[in-house]
Design an enzyme around this catalytic site. Structure first.
Site, PDB file in Angstrom:
ATOM      1  CG  ASN A 135      90.003 -22.787 119.967  1.00 29.95           C
ATOM      2  OD1 ASN A 135      89.865 -23.666 119.137  1.00 29.95           O
ATOM      3  ND2 ASN A 135      90.516 -22.997 121.153  1.00 29.95           N
TER       4      ASN A 135
ATOM      5  CD  GLU B 287      86.473 -25.279 122.081  1.00 32.74           C
ATOM      6  OE1 GLU B 287      87.011 -24.509 121.285  1.00 32.74           O
ATOM      7  OE2 GLU B 287      85.734 -26.210 121.751  1.00 32.74           O
TER       8      GLU B 287
ATOM      9  CB  SER C 104      92.275 -25.285 117.335  1.00 33.40           C
ATOM     10  OG  SER C 104      92.962 -26.399 116.828  1.00 33.40           O
ATOM     11  CB  CYS C 105      89.375 -27.580 121.464  1.00 37.53           C
ATOM     12  SG  CYS C 105      90.879 -28.221 122.241  1.00 37.53           S
ATOM     13  CG  ASP C 106      86.307 -27.361 116.626  1.00 41.82           C
ATOM     14  OD1 ASP C 106      85.835 -26.257 116.329  1.00 41.82           O
ATOM     15  OD2 ASP C 106      87.390 -27.787 116.195  1.00 41.82           O
TER      16      ASP C 106
END
Length: 425
Positions: free
Chosen positions: A193, A98, A11-13
């Site tokens: 994501n 992402e 996950s990433c933001d």
């Protein structure tokens, strides 16, 4: 065979604010890189370069043709690979990527990682839009693929990107060699994501819609909705979690509309309740970045990087491209040459210690924060005080109240890294 399980932890933001959403006349970019909790992320400065005709460039897994000129870049990257999770170049272009899974099958074999595409775009572009064209051109020629984790079990995904410069931002979402892009000329935007471009498509692969029809994913009637057509029909649990983070991030941006600053973005990256500041399932936020890109081209862009995990207990340190820029050795991981597990075949059969000096010191500091409340609070206050110095420098530059020599600007990050390292001794 490529692993395509979206249930695997990843996950990433990414966030961007374009005036009038920003409190100042600047585009503000931010990203949390969420990776395996023990993975080390280093901050690497690569100077501009010129290259001979016909030169080849080794990326993480494959070679590509080199271009004649590359721009200076600052990269935050997992230390085992060539590309980067996030970074910026000397022209004020910032990119974060992402993982995403779609109906399109993942490519077998090794190609360019999304992180390779990110670095290549930074080295070869002077605007966010040009960076988009670099990525899509490389996708068409070389494709994307290969394991994205330092592990014997392959783990692969498609990629989405948030690209920003001094005037605008672009969201680029890919599925194999196909893609759709959305231009952001005002307001705030985030990605997490999942496919997020619906009908508001500013540019797309010429075969995107015909491919969707050929696969039976779209009947060709009505307005084409990229996310609806290409997203997985049954969303796994982890993708639902990504959706929750996306909605929480969008709400955090909405609450600060018109007042978004570097400090606001840092606060969002530190938000644990939403899961944006992650620590679960063997994954955590391993590095973070916030960039301020003034619309006035005479003002320098300033990039804040942690080089350490958990932004809620890390220091965002300022970096500015200038005459005195050089690699800060404390945030550079050791290298292992031809014996590196990523270079020997089969890959990733052994493990090596990639911890850099600042990472080691920071890990000891986190341990102290957890074991000794009083000393831990004192150490955290030192971190906050150091970070405030960097933010004060940013405000001084933007207000034209601080105009140090160009050489001093270039050495700013090195000085802050050194001071943080000393605080952990």
């Amino acid at each position: 065979m490529a692993s395509s399980s979206p249930d695997a932890p990843c996950s990433c933001d990414c966030f961007v604010s374009v005036p009038p959403a920003s409190a100042i006349p600047a585009v503000i970019f931010a990203k949390n890189s969420d990776r395996p909790r023990d993975e080390v992320q280093e901050v690497v400065f690569v100077p501009a370069g010129t290259h001979a005709p016909g030169s080849r460039l080794q990326c993480t897994y494959i070679e590509v043709e080199q271009v004649s000129k590359t721009h200076a870049v600052i990269l935050s990257r997992p230390s085992w690979l060539w590309g980067a999770e996030m970074g910026a170049n000397e022209h004020g272009v910032c990119i974060g990527n992402e993982a995403v899974w779609t109906k399109e099958p993942l490519r077998e074999g090794e190609a360019l990682l999304g992180m390779d595409l990110l670095r290549l775009a930074l080295e070869r572009s002077t605007s966010a839009q040009e960076a988009l064209h670099v990525i899509t051109g490389l996708l068409e020629r070389y494709g994307q693929g290969g394991s994205c984790l330092e592990d014997p079990a392959p783990f692969c995904y498609h990629n989405t990107f948030l690209l920003a410069d001094r005037t605008e931002a672009w969201v680029l979402e890919t599925t194999g060699r196909l893609w759709a892009a959305q231009r952001i000329q005002e307001g705030a935007r985030n990605i997490s994501n999942q496919l997020s471009i619906g009908t508001d498509i500013s540019a797309q692969h010429p075969e995107l819609q015909t491919h969707a029809q050929a696969q039976g994913w779209w009947d060709g009637q009505g307005t084409f909705d990229f996310a609806q057509v290409f997203s997985l029909t049954q969303q796994p649990v982890r993708m639902e979690a990504a959706k929750a983070r996306f909605l929480a991030g969008r709400e955090l941006l909405r609450q600060q509309q018109g007042g978004i600053t570097a400090e606001v973005m840092m606060g969002i990256l530190r938000d644990k309740e939403s899961g944006i500041c992650m620590d679960s399932g063997g994954f955590r936020t391993t590095a973070s970045m916030v960039s301020v890109l003034p619309q006035d081209p005479t003002q320098p862009c300033m990039h804040f990087l942690t080089a350490t995990p958990d932004p809620s207990r890390s220091v965002f340190k300022p970096f500015i491209f200038g005459a005195g820029v050089a690699q800060a050795p404390q945030v550079l991981s050791p290298t292992f040459g031809a014996q590196d597990p990523v270079r020997t075949l089969p890959r990733f059969q052994t493990q090596v210690d990639r911890r850099h000096i600042l990472y080691r010191g920071h890990q000891a500091a986190l341990g102290l924060m957890e074991s000794d409340q009083d000393r831990g609070q004192q150490l955290r206050q030192k971190q906050l005080d150091l970070e405030q110095e960097g933010l004060k420098a940013l405000r001084g530059l933007l207000a034209s109240e601080w105009a140090p020599p160009f050489q001093e600007l270039g050495s700013l990050f090195q000085a802050f890294v050194k001071r943080e390292s000393q605080a952990y001794l």
